[in-house]
Write a protein that holds these residues in place. Structure first.
Motif, PDB file in Angstrom:
ATOM      1  N   TRP A 178      -1.022  -1.162  -7.326  1.00 40.50           N
ATOM      2  CA  TRP A 178      -1.482  -2.397  -8.420  1.00 40.50           C
ATOM      3  C   TRP A 178      -0.284  -2.108  -9.491  1.00 40.50           C
ATOM      4  O   TRP A 178       0.260  -1.248  -9.677  1.00 40.50           O
TER       5      TRP A 178
ATOM      6  N   ASN B 193      -8.048   9.545  -9.489  1.00 39.55           N
ATOM      7  CA  ASN B 193      -8.705   8.863  -8.343  1.00 39.55           C
ATOM      8  C   ASN B 193      -7.823   8.547  -6.926  1.00 39.55           C
ATOM      9  O   ASN B 193      -8.555   7.943  -6.070  1.00 39.55           O
ATOM     10  N   GLY B 194      -6.629   8.811  -7.215  1.00 32.92           N
ATOM     11  CA  GLY B 194      -5.803   8.616  -6.072  1.00 32.92           C
ATOM     12  C   GLY B 194      -5.083   7.503  -5.962  1.00 32.92           C
ATOM     13  O   GLY B 194      -4.145   7.135  -5.348  1.00 32.92           O
ATOM     14  N   GLN B 195      -5.441   6.485  -6.905  1.00 31.98           N
ATOM     15  CA  GLN B 195      -4.950   4.990  -6.956  1.00 31.98           C
ATOM     16  C   GLN B 195      -3.378   5.189  -7.518  1.00 31.98           C
ATOM     17  O   GLN B 195      -3.219   6.143  -8.146  1.00 31.98           O
ATOM     18  N   ARG B 196      -2.582   4.296  -7.261  1.00 30.14           N
ATOM     19  CA  ARG B 196      -0.953   4.325  -7.661  1.00 30.14           C
ATOM     20  C   ARG B 196      -0.747   2.856  -8.514  1.00 30.14           C
ATOM     21  O   ARG B 196      -1.130   2.029  -7.637  1.00 30.14           O
TER      22      ARG B 196
ATOM     23  N   LYS C  21       0.609   8.056 -10.569  1.00 35.08           N
ATOM     24  CA  LYS C  21      -0.624   8.499  -9.848  1.00 35.08           C
ATOM     25  C   LYS C  21      -1.713   8.936 -10.445  1.00 35.08           C
ATOM     26  O   LYS C  21      -1.854   9.532 -11.642  1.00 35.08           O
TER      27      LYS C  21
ATOM     28  N   GLU D 174       0.308   5.031   1.401  1.00 41.46           N
ATOM     29  CA  GLU D 174      -0.756   6.066   2.228  1.00 41.46           C
ATOM     30  C   GLU D 174      -1.989   5.581   2.314  1.00 41.46           C
ATOM     31  O   GLU D 174      -2.979   6.065   2.061  1.00 41.46           O
ATOM     32  N   GLY D 175      -1.907   4.041   2.416  1.00 45.42           N
ATOM     33  CA  GLY D 175      -3.392   3.383   2.925  1.00 45.42           C
ATOM     34  C   GLY D 175      -3.921   2.806   1.518  1.00 45.42           C
ATOM     35  O   GLY D 175      -5.137   1.902   1.707  1.00 45.42           O
ATOM     36  N   ASP D 176      -3.575   3.175   0.336  1.00 49.11           N
ATOM     37  CA  ASP D 176      -4.138   2.707  -0.884  1.00 49.11           C
ATOM     38  C   ASP D 176      -3.345   1.539  -1.540  1.00 49.11           C
ATOM     39  O   ASP D 176      -2.235   1.619  -1.490  1.00 49.11           O
ATOM     40  N   ARG D 177      -3.925   0.457  -1.869  1.00 49.19           N
ATOM     41  CA  ARG D 177      -3.231  -0.557  -2.519  1.00 49.19           C
ATOM     42  C   ARG D 177      -2.377  -0.021  -3.815  1.00 49.19           C
ATOM     43  O   ARG D 177      -3.082   0.728  -4.638  1.00 49.19           O
TER      44      ARG D 177
ATOM     45  N   THR E 280       0.732  -1.194   0.226  1.00 46.38           N
ATOM     46  CA  THR E 280      -0.144   0.026   0.064  1.00 46.38           C
ATOM     47  C   THR E 280       0.842   1.062   0.119  1.00 46.38           C
ATOM     48  O   THR E 280       2.042   1.136   0.338  1.00 46.38           O
TER      49      THR E 280
END
Length: 161
Positions: A48, A132-135, A129, A43-46, A41
């Motif tokens: 991918w 939508n904030g996903q990385r 990035k 900053e808390g987001d998975r 993760t």
């Protein structure tokens, strides 16, 4: 740059010298453990990656372990990337660690990249990035040249605030 006395939070580097016929299989096991079966993760987001395959392994695996040779027009194993492969996950999972400098930077084409730099150990993990904030994981590598360090410093100074 020496990694002697590596911090307790970093796993040991993966031994790749001497290079054997089993080296890629062992590295792929690290990749599966740290990125495929249990994604990191940021900053808390998975985090991918694209699941596209090449030569029986995900293309991203080859980006994490190989270097472009522009003259030959091919990619070759990069021992410095390979031995540091186990560092990627803890760097992403804890980007606010005191040894890490991380930031977002808008590239010339308008894409935003996230730089996660283990500065004193010259190792970088690069993410894309999305709005939508996903990385998405792009690559990681050892920084070999002072001019690239200066380029990173400039990007840090011009980072998205």
């Amino acid at each position: 740059m020496s990694t002697a006395g590596a911090a307790d939070w970093l796993p040991p580097m993966h031994v790749v010298i001497p290079w054997t016929t089993d080296t890629f299989d062992a590295l792929y096991s690290v990749f599966e453990r740290d990125f495929k079966h249990s994604p990191p993760t940021y900053e808390g987001d998975r985090v991918w990656f694209f699941p596209d395959m090449e030569d029986g392994k995900e293309k991203i695996f080859w980006h994490l372990t190989h270097k472009d040779d522009k003259q030959a027009g091919d990619r070759f194993p990069d021992p410095r990337r390979c031995e540091r492969l186990p560092w990627g996950r803890p760097m992403l999972d804890d980007p606010r660690h005191a040894e890490i400098v991380s930031w977002d930077y808008e590239e010339g084409k308008g894409d935003t990249k996230t730089y996660v730099w283990l500065k004193k150990r010259d190792f970088l993990v690069l993410l894309k990035k999305y709005p939508n904030g996903q990385r998405r994981l792009i690559t990681s590598f050892h920084i070999d040249f002072a001019n690239y360090r200066r380029k990173l410093e400039r990007k840090y100074e011009e980072r998205i605030q």
